[in-house]
Design an enzyme around this catalytic site. Sequence first.
Site, PDB file in Angstrom:
ATOM      1  N   ASP A   1       9.292  69.483 108.932  1.00 22.93           N
ATOM      2  CA  ASP A   1       8.845  68.869 107.683  1.00 22.93           C
ATOM      3  C   ASP A   1       8.080  67.573 107.935  1.00 22.93           C
ATOM      4  OD1 ASP A   1       8.585  68.600 104.909  1.00 22.93           O
ATOM      5  OD2 ASP A   1      10.387  67.369 104.779  1.00 22.93           O
TER       6      ASP A   1
ATOM      7  N   GLU B   1      18.473  70.177 114.206  1.00 23.63           N
ATOM      8  CA  GLU B   1      18.730  71.255 113.250  1.00 23.63           C
ATOM      9  C   GLU B   1      18.183  72.617 113.693  1.00 23.63           C
ATOM     10  OE1 GLU B   1      17.645  70.367 109.262  1.00 23.63           O
ATOM     11  OE2 GLU B   1      18.682  68.445 109.219  1.00 23.63           O
TER      12      GLU B   1
ATOM     13  N   TYR C   1      22.526  66.679 102.945  1.00 26.53           N
ATOM     14  CA  TYR C   1      21.816  66.198 101.752  1.00 26.53           C
ATOM     15  C   TYR C   1      22.529  66.695 100.503  1.00 26.53           C
ATOM     16  CZ  TYR C   1      18.091  64.749 104.895  1.00 26.53           C
ATOM     17  OH  TYR C   1      17.372  64.127 105.881  1.00 26.53           O
TER      18      TYR C   1
ATOM     19  N   GLU D   1      21.403  61.897 109.222  1.00 24.64           N
ATOM     20  CA  GLU D   1      20.433  61.947 108.119  1.00 24.64           C
ATOM     21  C   GLU D   1      21.181  62.055 106.801  1.00 24.64           C
ATOM     22  OE1 GLU D   1      17.373  64.920 108.268  1.00 24.64           O
ATOM     23  OE2 GLU D   1      16.973  64.601 110.412  1.00 24.64           O
TER      24      GLU D   1
END
Length: 646
Positions: free
Chosen positions: A208, A451, A504, A540
């Site tokens: 990303d 990831e 997240y 994160e």
Amino acid sequence: MSVVDKVWMFRALWLFSALDAVLLLDSGMLFPRESASRERKEMDGLWVFRADKSPNRNRGFEEAWYRQRLAETGPVIDMPVPASYNDITQDPTLRDFTGWVWYEREVQVPSRWITDEGTRVVLRVGSAHYYSIVWVNGAQVTEHNGGHLPFEAELSSLFRKDTTNPYRITMAVNNTLTLETLPPGSIHYMKDTSRYPSGFFVQSTSFDFFNYAGIHRSVLLYTTPQAYVDDVTVVTDFMDSTGLVTYKVSVRGTTTASLKVTLIDKDGHCVASSNNSSGVLKVADVKLWWPYLMHENPGYLYSLEVRLAAAGDGSTGDVYTLPVGIRTVSVTSTQFLINNKPFYFHGVNKHEDSDIRGKGFDWPLIVKDFNLMKWMGANSFRTSHYPYAEEILQMCDRHGIVVIDECPGVGIKDIQSFGNASLKHHLEVMDELVRRDKNHPSVVMWSVANEPAAEMPPAEFYFKTLIKHTKDLDPTRPVTYITASDYARDKGAPYVDVICANSYFSWYHDPGHLEVIQLQLNTQFENWHAKYKKPIIQSEYGADTVPGFHSDPPVMFSEEYQSEVLRNYHSVFDQKRKQYVVGELIWNFADFMTAQGIARVMGNKKGVFTRQRQPKASAFILKERYWRLANETGTLPPWVKYPCSL
């Protein structure tokens, strides 16, 4: 032998064994520094540029563009180096270009570099994305696979064989990503000519951030004598007030020259010396390297000066100086220790990313970012998701900013990316990363991936091999890889030293539901620690935020929503950092560009600063929190302390 002597012997033997492991690499990649024996000539500035827009992207090789001036092959434009080429022009086909681009620069070389046979001349490219081939006056001198890391070629014999001056340096750089590159990607050809032009293809990736390309860091020539210091490796330790610097110097070009190794403090005083190519330097009343806000004198650096004396045959001696920070790093099941004291990461994730320059190295931006991090009270960052420029790590060494050094292993999502060819390249990249960054005191941990699709069957062997290889390269630092918390079948966590988890909650999971964050985050931590009994870093967390968009009650993309996400995470961090959570790194330091898509509007907006480095409301929340954490965990002089009541 006394007990103290036995302890010293044990420490020295361990340091030598660790040093031998680090020296598994067969050559050095010392940062090119000027000295009494070494010169540098930078080639930053405007280069001639041409993108190969032929259907097969191969015309440059078919027509051998490297054999002549690039302007003689067709239309060229100016291109700054270092910089990504994507955002420099108004040409949309160049912004999203995939394939070979060509750079050229003529350089005037001092005549003494050519005529003096006792001088080596080396070309160094700081980084280019991703596959590079280099020619000088039409003769190929090197090629390199992979971005983000430097590569070199010695040009001495070529210069003396071909005395044409100025010399024409040509570089072809290809940003194509495949399932065997790092990061991986794939090319998809659209063959339906009723919907797509002939030859139409797209580069797909699973990361990303924008696939910026070009020559991203400085290109330079530097010199050494023919007999030269090829590599220096240091491993540090201390006992009570005495520091230990175990070193080994690798020399090339001679077998008879003598060495003088001197450790010098900041005031210019010699604190230890040796005439051996390897050994242990003992430093009385040692000044340790401490992180920013953990000590009143952070980032203390000694200088290790290596002098290679002339061999008596008329050759010139060599001088190289390496900054050295004396510190230790270790982990327990619940703590991350620097100099045997608990260290808590309160910092950021970053990107090498800015307007116009893309990923191009830019000193004003770097200094601005360091000022913002220190303003926030951040003591650390992770080089997400690739190695950053060497100069950035040097800044971290001087300022005491702690670094998790990450390789480009991001977006490993396809099963073919776990094959033997991919693993071989990944191991080579870790070799290059450790070779380059092994001596930085700011680097406290290696990260081998971000990831990956760890649930795939080949993943366990892949990461077990990769992590073991990295530990073999450098047993002095812990190794991690970054996992997403919902991959319960994670295949790398059993082998790492620290669990780094990305999550997240209320964003990608249960979007809009702030009320689930604390419950789900607590469950994440409890599950990970119960399973692996290792310290955990929240590597994160965050939420996209459009600057200036406000809503009460908070809704997604508003500054209020991002602030509430942070507050909910922080509540759990405060509970768990007293147990086994050893860090929190916000995603992200600043907004950054991504590929176009329906999920992104002009890039990723999870920054606490805008892409132009202006603060959102969340930046002030982090500032208050980080300074409060520093006051709780550090040893700060009164003038540094930040008030907790803002």
